[in-house]
Design a protein around this motif. Structure first.
Motif, PDB file in Angstrom:
ATOM      1  N   PHE A   1       0.818  -1.213   0.000  1.00  0.00           N
ATOM      2  CA  PHE A   1       0.000   0.000   0.000  1.00  0.00           C
ATOM      3  C   PHE A   1       0.856   1.270   0.000  1.00  0.00           C
ATOM      4  O   PHE A   1       0.448   2.293  -0.530  1.00  0.00           O
ATOM      5  N   PHE A   2       2.032   1.202   0.607  1.00  0.00           N
ATOM      6  CA  PHE A   2       2.880   2.388   0.706  1.00  0.00           C
ATOM      7  C   PHE A   2       3.362   2.843  -0.670  1.00  0.00           C
ATOM      8  O   PHE A   2       3.573   2.028  -1.572  1.00  0.00           O
ATOM      9  N   SER A   3       3.555   4.152  -0.797  1.00  0.00           N
ATOM     10  CA  SER A   3       4.186   4.689  -1.998  1.00  0.00           C
ATOM     11  C   SER A   3       5.661   4.296  -1.957  1.00  0.00           C
ATOM     12  O   SER A   3       6.164   3.822  -0.927  1.00  0.00           O
ATOM     13  N   GLU A   4       6.363   4.501  -3.054  1.00  0.00           N
ATOM     14  CA  GLU A   4       7.781   4.135  -3.107  1.00  0.00           C
ATOM     15  C   GLU A   4       8.581   4.881  -2.042  1.00  0.00           C
ATOM     16  O   GLU A   4       9.444   4.306  -1.374  1.00  0.00           O
ATOM     17  N   GLU A   5       8.267   6.154  -1.864  1.00  0.00           N
ATOM     18  CA  GLU A   5       8.978   6.962  -0.867  1.00  0.00           C
ATOM     19  C   GLU A   5       8.673   6.481   0.548  1.00  0.00           C
ATOM     20  O   GLU A   5       9.572   6.358   1.389  1.00  0.00           O
ATOM     21  N   GLU A   6       7.393   6.186   0.818  1.00  0.00           N
ATOM     22  CA  GLU A   6       6.995   5.700   2.142  1.00  0.00           C
ATOM     23  C   GLU A   6       7.615   4.337   2.428  1.00  0.00           C
ATOM     24  O   GLU A   6       8.015   4.044   3.551  1.00  0.00           O
ATOM     25  N   GLU A   7       7.697   3.521   1.389  1.00  0.00           N
ATOM     26  CA  GLU A   7       8.276   2.184   1.529  1.00  0.00           C
ATOM     27  C   GLU A   7       9.750   2.266   1.916  1.00  0.00           C
ATOM     28  O   GLU A   7      10.204   1.563   2.825  1.00  0.00           O
ATOM     29  N   LYS A   8      10.491   3.133   1.242  1.00  0.00           N
ATOM     30  CA  LYS A   8      11.918   3.287   1.541  1.00  0.00           C
ATOM     31  C   LYS A   8      12.123   3.827   2.961  1.00  0.00           C
ATOM     32  O   LYS A   8      13.037   3.399   3.673  1.00  0.00           O
ATOM     33  N   LYS A   9      11.270   4.767   3.345  1.00  0.00           N
ATOM     34  CA  LYS A   9      11.370   5.331   4.694  1.00  0.00           C
ATOM     35  C   LYS A   9      11.114   4.250   5.737  1.00  0.00           C
ATOM     36  O   LYS A   9      11.833   4.148   6.735  1.00  0.00           O
ATOM     37  N   TYR A  10      10.094   3.424   5.497  1.00  0.00           N
ATOM     38  CA  TYR A  10       9.770   2.345   6.436  1.00  0.00           C
ATOM     39  C   TYR A  10      10.932   1.360   6.536  1.00  0.00           C
ATOM     40  O   TYR A  10      11.306   0.932   7.633  1.00  0.00           O
TER      41      TYR A  10
ATOM     42  N   ARG B   1      14.118   1.887   5.962  1.00  0.00           N
ATOM     43  CA  ARG B   1      15.249   2.492   6.678  1.00  0.00           C
ATOM     44  C   ARG B   1      15.023   2.436   8.188  1.00  0.00           C
ATOM     45  O   ARG B   1      15.913   2.056   8.947  1.00  0.00           O
ATOM     46  N   GLN B   2      13.832   2.837   8.607  1.00  0.00           N
ATOM     47  CA  GLN B   2      13.529   2.860  10.038  1.00  0.00           C
ATOM     48  C   GLN B   2      13.533   1.458  10.630  1.00  0.00           C
ATOM     49  O   GLN B   2      14.060   1.231  11.718  1.00  0.00           O
ATOM     50  N   PHE B   3      12.951   0.520   9.893  1.00  0.00           N
ATOM     51  CA  PHE B   3      12.866  -0.854  10.379  1.00  0.00           C
ATOM     52  C   PHE B   3      14.254  -1.471  10.497  1.00  0.00           C
ATOM     53  O   PHE B   3      14.588  -2.102  11.505  1.00  0.00           O
ATOM     54  N   LYS B   4      15.075  -1.281   9.468  1.00  0.00           N
ATOM     55  CA  LYS B   4      16.421  -1.857   9.475  1.00  0.00           C
ATOM     56  C   LYS B   4      17.262  -1.279  10.605  1.00  0.00           C
ATOM     57  O   LYS B   4      18.001  -2.002  11.278  1.00  0.00           O
ATOM     58  N   ARG B   5      17.143   0.023  10.785  1.00  0.00           N
ATOM     59  CA  ARG B   5      17.935   0.679  11.821  1.00  0.00           C
ATOM     60  C   ARG B   5      17.580   0.121  13.201  1.00  0.00           C
ATOM     61  O   ARG B   5      18.451  -0.197  14.004  1.00  0.00           O
ATOM     62  N   PHE B   6      16.290  -0.015  13.453  1.00  0.00           N
ATOM     63  CA  PHE B   6      15.867  -0.528  14.756  1.00  0.00           C
ATOM     64  C   PHE B   6      16.204  -2.012  14.896  1.00  0.00           C
ATOM     65  O   PHE B   6      16.698  -2.455  15.930  1.00  0.00           O
ATOM     66  N   ALA B   7      15.947  -2.781  13.836  1.00  0.00           N
ATOM     67  CA  ALA B   7      16.172  -4.224  13.900  1.00  0.00           C
ATOM     68  C   ALA B   7      17.632  -4.555  14.165  1.00  0.00           C
ATOM     69  O   ALA B   7      17.945  -5.438  14.967  1.00  0.00           O
ATOM     70  N   ARG B   8      18.535  -3.830  13.516  1.00  0.00           N
ATOM     71  CA  ARG B   8      19.954  -4.111  13.723  1.00  0.00           C
ATOM     72  C   ARG B   8      20.384  -3.748  15.139  1.00  0.00           C
ATOM     73  O   ARG B   8      21.230  -4.405  15.734  1.00  0.00           O
ATOM     74  N   LYS B   9      19.806  -2.677  15.662  1.00  0.00           N
ATOM     75  CA  LYS B   9      20.127  -2.297  17.040  1.00  0.00           C
ATOM     76  C   LYS B   9      19.695  -3.383  18.015  1.00  0.00           C
ATOM     77  O   LYS B   9      20.279  -3.540  19.085  1.00  0.00           O
ATOM     78  N   MET B  10      18.665  -4.132  17.626  1.00  0.00           N
ATOM     79  CA  MET B  10      18.161  -5.190  18.489  1.00  0.00           C
ATOM     80  C   MET B  10      18.860  -6.519  18.237  1.00  0.00           C
ATOM     81  O   MET B  10      18.486  -7.542  18.798  1.00  0.00           O
TER      82      MET B  10
END
Length: 364
Positions: free
Chosen positions: A144-153, A155-164
């Motif tokens: 459902f996300f636009s390309e820009e929203e998808e990339k933002k999601y 980035r945020q997900f990867k950043r948090f996931a790696r920290k965990m």
């Protein structure tokens, strides 16, 4: 009342229980649809599509708790007419289930297990520190996300996931990328044991995985350690370099970006991804400087087979657009200065005239 209105009224008078078959002793013994999800995919998909569509198109403030409440209310009141459900999400989910239930009846107990499964999936993402962890994830997965929203999601997900303590491969699994997204309802991929094992928080946070994964360990380092690590290992971890530089840009630590850029280039000659990454970091802060880094990217990739010609052309077009915008901005500033200068001259002339008139008045 027209046909559509009649149809709407008739639908609102339906209840899900009308399509649910009384349970048998054998059916009641089923504890979960886990590992048999594919058999119920048509119901699961309707529920999750309804949630994602409602969040994306109607209510971006929807939280996982809101979804949990809605599902529990539907489960508890499945014998009630659709008109009973007042909340928009509940009504949307219930209506979406009418057609698949009409075509393929479920036992009453099976229906409760379908709802329980979605509730379990939501809970399975509770390790992510976000009130909308599941809602955003399912919206992303279903496209459902636009390309820009998808990339933002991402980035945020990867950043948090790696920290965990989650590796890059696991992150891709959690995001259900590539072929997994294409075969969303493939029995082995989306609902199979392999994915569900990856989603197990105990495995995600296991010390063994963290200790063996340099990519994971990066997020346990302090700033100086990250700096040194990327100087040494950066070419093998381009994504980490991008995350690091982007994070510095967000904190407006541009001097540190310059220091890293200089030392990295001294050690890794003509590493074109860094030129592009740093250029992207300066887009909002200094577009002119960003263009200079993009130019370095083009120069460094002239004879590189790793940088496809179409990407070079795309980058050139991007640079042309930025250059045009900068020229327009510069022209506007010059015009503004000219206007201000003219106003200033007029103001001075008016002041002189007023001064002369005052002098004449005093003499009289």
């Amino acid at each position: 009342m027209n046909h559509d209105e009649d149809s709407k009224v008739g639908e609102d008078e339906l209840s899900l229980s009308e399509f649910l078959v009384p349970d048998t002793t054998e059916i009641k013994e089923i504890k979960s649809i886990y590992e048999n999800e594919y058999e119920y995919s048509e119901y699961l998909s309707e529920i999750e599509i309804s949630i994602a569509e409602y969040y994306y198109n109607y209510n971006r403030k929807l939280t996982d708790k809101d979804v949990i409440k809605a599902l529990k209310n539907i489960k508890l009141n499945r014998d009630k007419q659709i008109s009973f459900f007042e909340k928009a999400l509940e009504k949307k989910i219930v209506k979406s289930l009418v057609e698949p239930l009409e075509e393929n009846l479920l036992f009453d107990h099976e229906f409760t297990l379908v709802i329980d499964y979605v509730l379990w999936v939501i809970d399975n993402r509770s390790w992510i520190e976000d009130k909308q962890a599941y809602v955003k994830w399912i919206t992303y997965v279903l496209g459902f996300f636009s390309e820009e929203e998808e990339k933002k999601y991402e980035r945020q997900f990867k950043r948090f996931a790696r920290k965990m303590g989650i590796s890059g491969a696991q992150v891709d699994m959690l995001l259900m990328k590539k072929e997994m997204a294409d075969d969303f309802f493939d029995e082995e991929d989306i609902f199979g044991e392999s994915l569900l094992e990856v989603l197990d928080p105990d495995e995600i946070f296991s010390e063994e995985r963290t200790a063996d994964d340099l990519e994971t360990g990066f997020f346990l380092m302090n700033d100086d350690e990250k700096f040194d690590f990327l100087l040494d290992k950066g070419p093998d971890y381009v994504e980490l370099v991008q995350d690091y530089v982007t994070e510095l840009a967000e904190k407006e630590e541009f001097e540190k970006i310059q220091d890293f850029y200089k030392k990295f280039n001294e050690k890794n000659k003509n590493f074109f991804p860094l030129h592009f990454i740093v250029g992207s970091a300066y887009l909002n802060n200094d577009p002119a400087l960003a263009i200079s880094y993009f130019e370095k990217t083009l120069k460094a990739t002239e004879d590189s087979e790793e940088f496809p010609p179409e990407m070079r052309e795309e980058l050139k077009r991007y640079m042309d657009i930025l250059t045009k915008l900068l020229l327009e901005e510069a022209t506007e500033k010059v015009e503004e200065k000219v206007v201000e200068s003219k106003k200033s001259k007029r103001s001075r002339k008016s002041g002189k005239k007023a001064s002369k008139n005052n002098s004449k008045s005093e003499k009289v």
